[in-house]
Design a protein around this motif. Structure first.
Motif, PDB file in Angstrom:
ATOM      1  N   GLU A  66       0.826  -1.165   0.161  1.00 48.86           N
ATOM      2  CA  GLU A  66      -0.088   0.024   0.019  1.00 48.86           C
ATOM      3  C   GLU A  66       0.973   1.086  -0.004  1.00 48.86           C
ATOM      4  O   GLU A  66       1.858   1.374   0.574  1.00 48.86           O
ATOM      5  CB  GLU A  66      -0.937  -0.130   1.315  1.00 48.86           C
ATOM      6  N   LEU A  67       0.479   2.252  -0.604  1.00 49.26           N
ATOM      7  CA  LEU A  67       0.972   3.547  -0.659  1.00 49.26           C
ATOM      8  C   LEU A  67       1.177   4.035   0.548  1.00 49.26           C
ATOM      9  O   LEU A  67       0.009   4.381   1.386  1.00 49.26           O
ATOM     10  CB  LEU A  67       0.306   4.622  -1.681  1.00 49.26           C
ATOM     11  N   LEU A  68       2.349   4.308   1.282  1.00 46.48           N
ATOM     12  CA  LEU A  68       2.514   4.858   2.576  1.00 46.48           C
ATOM     13  C   LEU A  68       2.644   6.489   2.543  1.00 46.48           C
ATOM     14  O   LEU A  68       2.234   7.316   3.519  1.00 46.48           O
ATOM     15  CB  LEU A  68       3.336   4.055   3.520  1.00 46.48           C
ATOM     16  N   ALA A  69       3.515   6.894   1.901  1.00 41.80           N
ATOM     17  CA  ALA A  69       4.100   8.299   1.890  1.00 41.80           C
ATOM     18  C   ALA A  69       4.469   8.769   0.496  1.00 41.80           C
ATOM     19  O   ALA A  69       5.144   7.926  -0.324  1.00 41.80           O
ATOM     20  CB  ALA A  69       5.241   8.501   2.853  1.00 41.80           C
ATOM     21  N   VAL A  70       4.124   9.930   0.397  1.00 41.86           N
ATOM     22  CA  VAL A  70       4.756  10.700  -0.976  1.00 41.86           C
ATOM     23  C   VAL A  70       5.678  11.797  -0.510  1.00 41.86           C
ATOM     24  O   VAL A  70       5.363  12.292   0.611  1.00 41.86           O
ATOM     25  CB  VAL A  70       3.636  11.198  -1.791  1.00 41.86           C
ATOM     26  N   PHE A  71       6.629  12.231  -1.469  1.00 40.61           N
ATOM     27  CA  PHE A  71       7.598  13.390  -1.281  1.00 40.61           C
ATOM     28  C   PHE A  71       7.775  14.272  -2.246  1.00 40.61           C
ATOM     29  O   PHE A  71       7.970  13.590  -3.567  1.00 40.61           O
ATOM     30  CB  PHE A  71       8.793  12.690  -0.839  1.00 40.61           C
ATOM     31  N   GLU A  72       7.340  15.414  -2.467  1.00 37.21           N
ATOM     32  CA  GLU A  72       7.487  16.204  -3.598  1.00 37.21           C
ATOM     33  C   GLU A  72       8.675  17.143  -3.204  1.00 37.21           C
ATOM     34  O   GLU A  72       8.693  18.045  -1.996  1.00 37.21           O
ATOM     35  CB  GLU A  72       6.323  16.916  -3.911  1.00 37.21           C
ATOM     36  N   ILE A  73       9.518  17.346  -3.956  1.00 34.86           N
ATOM     37  CA  ILE A  73      10.908  18.014  -3.644  1.00 34.86           C
ATOM     38  C   ILE A  73      10.858  19.414  -4.664  1.00 34.86           C
ATOM     39  O   ILE A  73      10.749  19.268  -6.095  1.00 34.86           O
ATOM     40  CB  ILE A  73      12.068  17.327  -4.098  1.00 34.86           C
ATOM     41  N   ASP A  74      10.894  20.617  -3.962  1.00 35.25           N
ATOM     42  CA  ASP A  74      10.942  21.644  -4.755  1.00 35.25           C
ATOM     43  C   ASP A  74      11.888  22.774  -4.277  1.00 35.25           C
ATOM     44  O   ASP A  74      12.299  22.945  -3.215  1.00 35.25           O
ATOM     45  CB  ASP A  74       9.476  22.544  -4.781  1.00 35.25           C
ATOM     46  N   LYS A  80       1.213  23.641  -7.959  1.00 35.04           N
ATOM     47  CA  LYS A  80       0.714  22.362  -8.541  1.00 35.04           C
ATOM     48  C   LYS A  80       1.514  21.109  -7.868  1.00 35.04           C
ATOM     49  O   LYS A  80       0.946  20.244  -7.913  1.00 35.04           O
ATOM     50  CB  LYS A  80       1.246  22.394 -10.123  1.00 35.04           C
ATOM     51  N   SER A  81       2.660  21.391  -7.186  1.00 34.48           N
ATOM     52  CA  SER A  81       3.050  20.433  -6.236  1.00 34.48           C
ATOM     53  C   SER A  81       2.333  20.205  -5.211  1.00 34.48           C
ATOM     54  O   SER A  81       2.142  18.906  -4.910  1.00 34.48           O
ATOM     55  CB  SER A  81       4.404  20.756  -5.915  1.00 34.48           C
ATOM     56  N   LEU A  82       1.950  21.013  -4.520  1.00 36.93           N
ATOM     57  CA  LEU A  82       0.883  20.735  -3.416  1.00 36.93           C
ATOM     58  C   LEU A  82      -0.287  19.983  -3.718  1.00 36.93           C
ATOM     59  O   LEU A  82      -0.700  19.213  -2.974  1.00 36.93           O
ATOM     60  CB  LEU A  82       0.718  22.395  -2.691  1.00 36.93           C
ATOM     61  N   ARG A  83      -0.724  20.335  -4.953  1.00 33.72           N
ATOM     62  CA  ARG A  83      -2.058  19.787  -5.204  1.00 33.72           C
ATOM     63  C   ARG A  83      -1.585  18.365  -5.464  1.00 33.72           C
ATOM     64  O   ARG A  83      -2.503  17.428  -5.252  1.00 33.72           O
ATOM     65  CB  ARG A  83      -2.561  20.431  -6.542  1.00 33.72           C
ATOM     66  N   LYS A  84      -0.528  17.876  -6.248  1.00 27.43           N
ATOM     67  CA  LYS A  84      -0.185  16.636  -6.364  1.00 27.43           C
ATOM     68  C   LYS A  84      -0.027  15.880  -4.862  1.00 27.43           C
ATOM     69  O   LYS A  84      -0.709  14.728  -4.927  1.00 27.43           O
ATOM     70  CB  LYS A  84       0.903  16.595  -7.013  1.00 27.43           C
ATOM     71  N   ILE A  85       0.533  16.353  -4.068  1.00 23.80           N
ATOM     72  CA  ILE A  85       0.718  15.861  -2.578  1.00 23.80           C
ATOM     73  C   ILE A  85      -0.714  15.682  -2.128  1.00 23.80           C
ATOM     74  O   ILE A  85      -0.988  14.535  -1.732  1.00 23.80           O
ATOM     75  CB  ILE A  85       1.563  16.710  -1.788  1.00 23.80           C
ATOM     76  N   LEU A  86      -1.549  16.725  -2.192  1.00 21.85           N
ATOM     77  CA  LEU A  86      -3.018  16.489  -1.565  1.00 21.85           C
ATOM     78  C   LEU A  86      -3.859  15.251  -2.328  1.00 21.85           C
ATOM     79  O   LEU A  86      -4.652  14.837  -1.874  1.00 21.85           O
ATOM     80  CB  LEU A  86      -3.747  17.641  -1.487  1.00 21.85           C
ATOM     81  N   HIS A  87      -3.614  15.073  -3.570  1.00 20.67           N
ATOM     82  CA  HIS A  87      -4.099  14.274  -4.424  1.00 20.67           C
ATOM     83  C   HIS A  87      -3.801  12.641  -3.878  1.00 20.67           C
ATOM     84  O   HIS A  87      -4.525  11.665  -4.625  1.00 20.67           O
ATOM     85  CB  HIS A  87      -4.161  14.410  -5.891  1.00 20.67           C
ATOM     86  N   ALA A  88      -2.656  12.417  -3.640  1.00 19.20           N
ATOM     87  CA  ALA A  88      -2.117  11.315  -3.239  1.00 19.20           C
ATOM     88  C   ALA A  88      -2.968  10.640  -2.177  1.00 19.20           C
ATOM     89  O   ALA A  88      -3.249  11.202  -1.057  1.00 19.20           O
ATOM     90  CB  ALA A  88      -0.596  11.116  -2.707  1.00 19.20           C
ATOM     91  N   ASN A  89      -3.173   9.273  -2.330  1.00 23.02           N
ATOM     92  CA  ASN A  89      -4.054   8.410  -1.396  1.00 23.02           C
ATOM     93  C   ASN A  89      -3.052   7.971  -0.500  1.00 23.02           C
ATOM     94  O   ASN A  89      -2.892   6.534  -0.768  1.00 23.02           O
ATOM     95  CB  ASN A  89      -5.107   7.814  -2.138  1.00 23.02           C
ATOM     96  N   CYS A  90      -2.703   8.459   0.525  1.00 19.01           N
ATOM     97  CA  CYS A  90      -1.898   7.789   1.581  1.00 19.01           C
ATOM     98  C   CYS A  90      -1.839   8.731   2.545  1.00 19.01           C
ATOM     99  O   CYS A  90      -2.218   9.882   2.676  1.00 19.01           O
ATOM    100  CB  CYS A  90      -0.470   7.753   0.854  1.00 19.01           C
ATOM    101  N   PRO A  91      -1.443   7.874   3.914  1.00 25.16           N
ATOM    102  CA  PRO A  91      -1.564   8.735   5.092  1.00 25.16           C
ATOM    103  C   PRO A  91      -0.395   9.634   5.328  1.00 25.16           C
ATOM    104  O   PRO A  91      -0.693  10.662   6.096  1.00 25.16           O
ATOM    105  CB  PRO A  91      -1.239   7.595   6.252  1.00 25.16           C
ATOM    106  N   TYR A  92       0.718   9.662   4.620  1.00 22.87           N
ATOM    107  CA  TYR A  92       1.974  10.649   4.889  1.00 22.87           C
ATOM    108  C   TYR A  92       2.066  11.112   3.699  1.00 22.87           C
ATOM    109  O   TYR A  92       2.651  10.691   2.711  1.00 22.87           O
ATOM    110  CB  TYR A  92       3.260   9.779   5.451  1.00 22.87           C
ATOM    111  N   ARG A  93       2.198  12.831   3.983  1.00 26.09           N
ATOM    112  CA  ARG A  93       2.624  13.428   2.599  1.00 26.09           C
ATOM    113  C   ARG A  93       3.497  14.453   2.998  1.00 26.09           C
ATOM    114  O   ARG A  93       3.343  15.331   3.932  1.00 26.09           O
ATOM    115  CB  ARG A  93       1.114  14.133   2.160  1.00 26.09           C
ATOM    116  N   PHE A  94       4.795  14.686   2.436  1.00 25.95           N
ATOM    117  CA  PHE A  94       5.778  15.394   2.609  1.00 25.95           C
ATOM    118  C   PHE A  94       6.190  16.513   1.640  1.00 25.95           C
ATOM    119  O   PHE A  94       5.936  15.928   0.483  1.00 25.95           O
ATOM    120  CB  PHE A  94       7.236  14.670   2.859  1.00 25.95           C
TER     121      PHE A  94
END
Length: 144
Positions: A66-74, A80-94
């Motif tokens: 299962e998808l646990l975490a996503v990381f967007e690096i900027d 648009k990066s923040l929107r991508k993070i918010l669209h991820a279906n996982c408990p941890y978003r960084f």
């Protein structure tokens, strides 16, 4: 991670090299959390126009895949990066940010439920250093 940020602060690597190094390090850290890492993970319908995007790093659990975490690096503030993070279906978003601008206002506007955790390196870039060198050169000319 400390060595990466120290080198970036000392201007030993440029921002694209720093991005790639952070991405690689996050992929390497995944097994320490019983996960496997994926680079450039697709996020469907992440943009306002309905197009998909890619998250820099995703961590998947080894046990149940299962998808646990996503990381967007900027290095810049990108909604648009923040929107991508918010669209991820996982408990941890960084959101890993290594720029030098104020970011909290933008984050609070888009992330009203406080789902995103910021990892903030806030580092000044090479352009700023060049400007300082130019100012120093102008002062030298004035002193002569």
């Amino acid at each position: 991670m400390r060595e990466l940020t120290r080198n970036r602060k000392e201007k030993m690597v440029d921002k694209l090299e720093f991005h790639a190094a952070l991405q690689k390090k996050l992929l390497e850290l995944a097994p320490d959390f019983c996960c496997y890492g994926e680079k450039e993970h697709p996020i469907l319908n992440a943009r306002e126009d309905g197009r998909s995007g890619r998250i820099d790093v995703a961590w998947w659990t080894l046990a149940n895949r299962e998808l646990l975490a996503v990381f967007e690096i900027d290095s810049t503030v990108r909604t648009k990066s923040l929107r991508k993070i918010l669209h991820a279906n996982c408990p941890y978003r960084f959101w890993v940010y290594y720029g030098n601008r104020e970011i909290r206002d933008v984050l609070e506007t888009l992330d009203t439920e406080h789902k995103i955790t910021i990892i903030d390196f806030s580092i000044a870039f090479e352009k700023r250093k060049k400007k300082l060198e130019q100012k120093e050169m102008e002062q030298l000319v004035l002193d002569i």
